[in-house]
Scaffold this active site. Structure first.
Site, short mmCIF file in Angstrom:
data_model
loop_
_atom_site.label_atom_id
_atom_site.label_comp_id
_atom_site.label_asym_id
_atom_site.label_seq_id
_atom_site.Cartn_x
_atom_site.Cartn_y
_atom_site.Cartn_z
N ARG A 90 2.41 98.04 41.46
CA ARG A 90 3.54 97.87 42.37
C ARG A 90 3.39 96.59 43.19
O ARG A 90 4.37 96.01 43.66
CB ARG A 90 3.63 99.10 43.29
CG ARG A 90 4.92 99.26 44.04
CD ARG A 90 5.04 100.65 44.66
NE ARG A 90 3.86 101.10 45.38
CZ ARG A 90 3.50 100.67 46.58
NH1 ARG A 90 4.23 99.79 47.23
NH2 ARG A 90 2.41 101.16 47.16
N CYS A 143 -7.76 100.95 40.94
CA CYS A 143 -8.70 102.08 40.98
C CYS A 143 -8.61 102.92 39.70
O CYS A 143 -9.62 103.25 39.09
CB CYS A 143 -8.43 102.97 42.20
SG CYS A 143 -9.01 102.21 43.73
N HIS A 166 -11.62 108.75 45.51
CA HIS A 166 -10.83 108.01 46.48
C HIS A 166 -11.21 108.45 47.89
O HIS A 166 -11.44 109.64 48.13
CB HIS A 166 -9.32 108.26 46.27
CG HIS A 166 -8.63 107.19 45.49
ND1 HIS A 166 -7.91 107.46 44.34
CD2 HIS A 166 -8.52 105.84 45.70
CE1 HIS A 166 -7.40 106.32 43.88
NE2 HIS A 166 -7.75 105.34 44.68
N1 PCA Z 1 -7.77 101.08 46.27
C1 PCA Z 1 -6.81 100.62 45.31
C2 PCA Z 1 -7.47 99.45 44.63
C3 PCA Z 1 -8.67 99.13 45.42
C4 PCA Z 1 -8.81 100.23 46.37
O1 PCA Z 1 -9.76 100.36 47.16
C5 PCA Z 1 -6.35 101.70 44.35
O2 PCA Z 1 -6.36 102.88 44.73
O3 PCA Z 1 -5.99 101.39 43.21
#
Ligand code: PCA
Length: 212
Positions: A90, A143, A166
């Site tokens: 995005r 990610c 995450h």
């Molecule tokens: N979060 C992003 C990319 C790097 C990060 O720390 C994600 O969730 O894709």
């Protein structure tokens, strides 16, 4: 010797900090072993992050890979259950790349499940009084791409397991009003994720399903 590779990410989307990279560094400082913990902070760039991850896996031959990143707005630490073979950005990554509807690995399977015990990891973190929940989507940005590449590498390396966690904003880095947890708790949660990934090979039986 058992080796774990734990990665976080650099800041992205114009943010000054990324709590995932900071938590990984903190977790490494206080890791007591006995397993070897290798840590790295990956660039938020599709191609460079995947290349660096592949290089780290080739160099250290880890038994367990746990990649981590920021999911700004989530209130929980979230072990991810599934990586999908999709890059649909995005926003541009930190190198300006913005793939739309491209696979992470051409010809790869549509998805991989985490080979880590995601429910046991969430339970261990919750047990320490830190909010945690299994998540069923790691999104379609860098990610998810790194998670997919880690899972793809694991699929061709017997004995290697790989997953993704995450993390929320840390209280120290959160924008005004965003859900957050103290940085020390996020680092502790990642240590618990590593410990549980090493100790638990069969995941907990209770449902971590979602109705929507
Ligand atoms: N979060 C992003 C990319 C790097 C990060 O720390 C994600 O969730 O894709």
């Amino acid at each position: 010797m058992t080796t774990v590779l734990l990665t976080g990410f650099e800041p992205f989307a114009g943010d000054a900090r990324n709590p995932s990279g900071e938590a990984v560094a903190e977790a490494a400082l206080t890791w007591a072993g006995p397993e070897t913990l290798v840590t790295a902070t990956l660039p938020v760039e599709f191609d460079a992050a995947a290349a660096e991850l592949r290089q780290l896996i080739a160099e250290f031959a880890p038994d367990v890979v746990i990649a981590t990143g920021l999911a700004g707005g989530r209130p929980h630490v979230t072990p991810e259950r599934v990586a999908i073979n999709l890059r649909d950005a995005r926003i541009p990554d930190n190198a300006g790349a913005q793939p739309i509807d491209e696979p992470s690995v051409a010809g790869g399977p549509a998805a991989y499940f985490s080979s880590l015990p995601v429910k046991a990891i969430a339970a261990a973190i919750e047990g320490a009084g830190i909010p945690a929940a299994v998540s069923h989507t790691a999104g379609t940005f860098v990610c998810n791409h790194v998670f997919y590449v880690a899972a793809h590498e694991a699929a061709s390396r017997p004995g290697m397991r790989a997953g993704f966690v995450h993390v929320p904003w840390s209280t120290e880095t959160a924008p005004e009003g965003a859900a957050s947890l103290p940085a020390i708790d996020i680092a502790h949660a990642l240590q618990l994720a590593v410990r549980t990934a090493l100790d638990v090979t069969v995941d907990a039986g209770a449902s971590a399903g979602a109705l929507h």
